[in-house]
Design an enzyme around this catalytic site. Sequence first.
Site, PDB file in Angstrom:
ATOM      1  N   ASN A   1      41.440  36.414  28.332  1.00 27.65           N
ATOM      2  CA  ASN A   1      41.951  35.742  27.498  1.00 27.65           C
ATOM      3  C   ASN A   1      41.145  34.512  27.140  1.00 27.65           C
ATOM      4  O   ASN A   1      39.987  34.292  27.758  1.00 27.65           O
ATOM      5  CB  ASN A   1      43.264  35.070  28.057  1.00 27.65           C
ATOM      6  CG  ASN A   1      44.628  35.194  26.589  1.00 27.65           C
ATOM      7  OD1 ASN A   1      44.069  34.669  25.455  1.00 27.65           O
ATOM      8  ND2 ASN A   1      45.679  35.749  27.091  1.00 27.65           N
TER       9      ASN A   1
ATOM     10  N   ASP B   1      25.277  31.951  38.292  1.00 24.90           N
ATOM     11  CA  ASP B   1      24.089  31.689  38.484  1.00 24.90           C
ATOM     12  C   ASP B   1      23.779  33.027  39.379  1.00 24.90           C
ATOM     13  O   ASP B   1      22.637  33.307  39.509  1.00 24.90           O
ATOM     14  CB  ASP B   1      24.151  30.475  39.266  1.00 24.90           C
ATOM     15  CG  ASP B   1      24.327  29.187  38.351  1.00 24.90           C
ATOM     16  OD1 ASP B   1      25.519  28.903  38.221  1.00 24.90           O
ATOM     17  OD2 ASP B   1      23.203  28.696  37.965  1.00 24.90           O
TER      18      ASP B   1
ATOM     19  N   HIS C   1      28.015  22.539  45.029  1.00 21.87           N
ATOM     20  CA  HIS C   1      26.993  21.376  45.142  1.00 21.87           C
ATOM     21  C   HIS C   1      27.129  21.022  46.554  1.00 21.87           C
ATOM     22  O   HIS C   1      28.355  20.853  47.156  1.00 21.87           O
ATOM     23  CB  HIS C   1      27.013  20.568  44.170  1.00 21.87           C
ATOM     24  CG  HIS C   1      26.732  21.118  42.663  1.00 21.87           C
ATOM     25  ND1 HIS C   1      25.514  21.226  42.116  1.00 21.87           N
ATOM     26  CD2 HIS C   1      27.691  21.620  41.858  1.00 21.87           C
ATOM     27  CE1 HIS C   1      25.878  21.905  40.904  1.00 21.87           C
ATOM     28  NE2 HIS C   1      26.871  22.035  40.758  1.00 21.87           N
TER      29      HIS C   1
ATOM     30  N   SER D   1      47.059  31.960  34.366  1.00 22.41           N
ATOM     31  CA  SER D   1      46.241  30.839  33.820  1.00 22.41           C
ATOM     32  C   SER D   1      45.814  29.697  34.578  1.00 22.41           C
ATOM     33  O   SER D   1      46.421  29.252  35.726  1.00 22.41           O
ATOM     34  CB  SER D   1      47.090  29.983  32.866  1.00 22.41           C
ATOM     35  OG  SER D   1      47.770  30.967  31.842  1.00 22.41           O
TER      36      SER D   1
ATOM     37  N   ALA E   1      49.370  31.348  38.727  1.00 21.50           N
ATOM     38  CA  ALA E   1      48.746  30.153  37.550  1.00 21.50           C
ATOM     39  C   ALA E   1      48.460  28.842  38.496  1.00 21.50           C
ATOM     40  O   ALA E   1      49.241  28.679  39.315  1.00 21.50           O
ATOM     41  CB  ALA E   1      49.821  29.913  36.646  1.00 21.50           C
TER      42      ALA E   1
ATOM     43  N   ARG F   1      46.756  30.575  48.942  1.00 20.93           N
ATOM     44  CA  ARG F   1      47.195  31.189  50.132  1.00 20.93           C
ATOM     45  C   ARG F   1      48.013  32.583  49.694  1.00 20.93           C
ATOM     46  O   ARG F   1      48.764  32.474  48.697  1.00 20.93           O
ATOM     47  CB  ARG F   1      48.017  30.281  50.945  1.00 20.93           C
ATOM     48  CG  ARG F   1      47.356  29.063  51.408  1.00 20.93           C
ATOM     49  CD  ARG F   1      47.924  28.228  52.266  1.00 20.93           C
ATOM     50  NE  ARG F   1      47.338  26.956  52.800  1.00 20.93           N
ATOM     51  CZ  ARG F   1      46.324  26.989  53.711  1.00 20.93           C
ATOM     52  NH1 ARG F   1      46.070  28.092  54.423  1.00 20.93           N
ATOM     53  NH2 ARG F   1      45.812  25.842  53.845  1.00 20.93           N
TER      54      ARG F   1
ATOM     55  N   ARG G   1      53.074  36.958  49.970  1.00 19.36           N
ATOM     56  CA  ARG G   1      53.588  38.087  50.150  1.00 19.36           C
ATOM     57  C   ARG G   1      52.854  39.237  49.659  1.00 19.36           C
ATOM     58  O   ARG G   1      51.941  39.134  48.994  1.00 19.36           O
ATOM     59  CB  ARG G   1      55.125  38.259  49.587  1.00 19.36           C
ATOM     60  CG  ARG G   1      55.154  38.367  48.256  1.00 19.36           C
ATOM     61  CD  ARG G   1      56.454  38.484  47.867  1.00 19.36           C
ATOM     62  NE  ARG G   1      56.788  38.730  46.199  1.00 19.36           N
ATOM     63  CZ  ARG G   1      56.719  39.794  45.546  1.00 19.36           C
ATOM     64  NH1 ARG G   1      56.257  40.931  46.159  1.00 19.36           N
ATOM     65  NH2 ARG G   1      56.864  39.726  44.329  1.00 19.36           N
TER      66      ARG G   1
END
Length: 207
Positions: A90, A98, A120, A147, A165, A185, A188
């Site tokens: 989307n 990179d 970094h 999203s 999301a 994390r 389930r």
Amino acid sequence: MTHYQAREDEVRARIAEGLVYTETDAAFLAPARRDDEIFAYNHTPPSDGTERVRLLGEILGSVGARPVLQAPFHAAFGSNVHIGDDFFGNVNLTFVDDVEITIGDGVMIAPSVTLTTTGHPVHPARRADFGRFSEPIVIEDKVWIGSNVVVLPGVRIGHGSVIGAGSVVSRDVPPMTVAVGVPCRVVRKITDDDLTTRTATARFGAG
């Protein structure tokens, strides 16, 4: 072997090992960027699907059948991204590629997701000349990413998994699981019970 070739080989080895390298070190990689082609893609009318598919073939390292990538999208290179069949991405998908980002078949990605292979160093002295390190990302078949998710360097997301999301994915996600949060994390497993439910979990929608 010339001095310049030896230097390039040294830098490529550092990148492959996930070690810190700088903008100057990696300057020889610039021709692999697909900035103009990405600009053209993002300004191609949505109705011209044939041209969009053609441009994706020029931009990406490899692309499977029936890709859908909504404009605009953004990429550091583009040429280090590999997507499988039946991909859906989307709007505002960002590839910080990179090094390689590999995406399997049947993957769905919601709006405003960032897949970044690069980070970094913590100490500012090591960030001189845009010091950075890069590790590849792998997204296996049939993953759904919600999203505003950020996937960080070196992560593998297993087959069939759902990322809720707003999550920040800093470690591998096993296959056929629902994972959410900051840091992301596993909450389930995905089971046959999910064949009759609307959302991935009662508490968290994938977005």
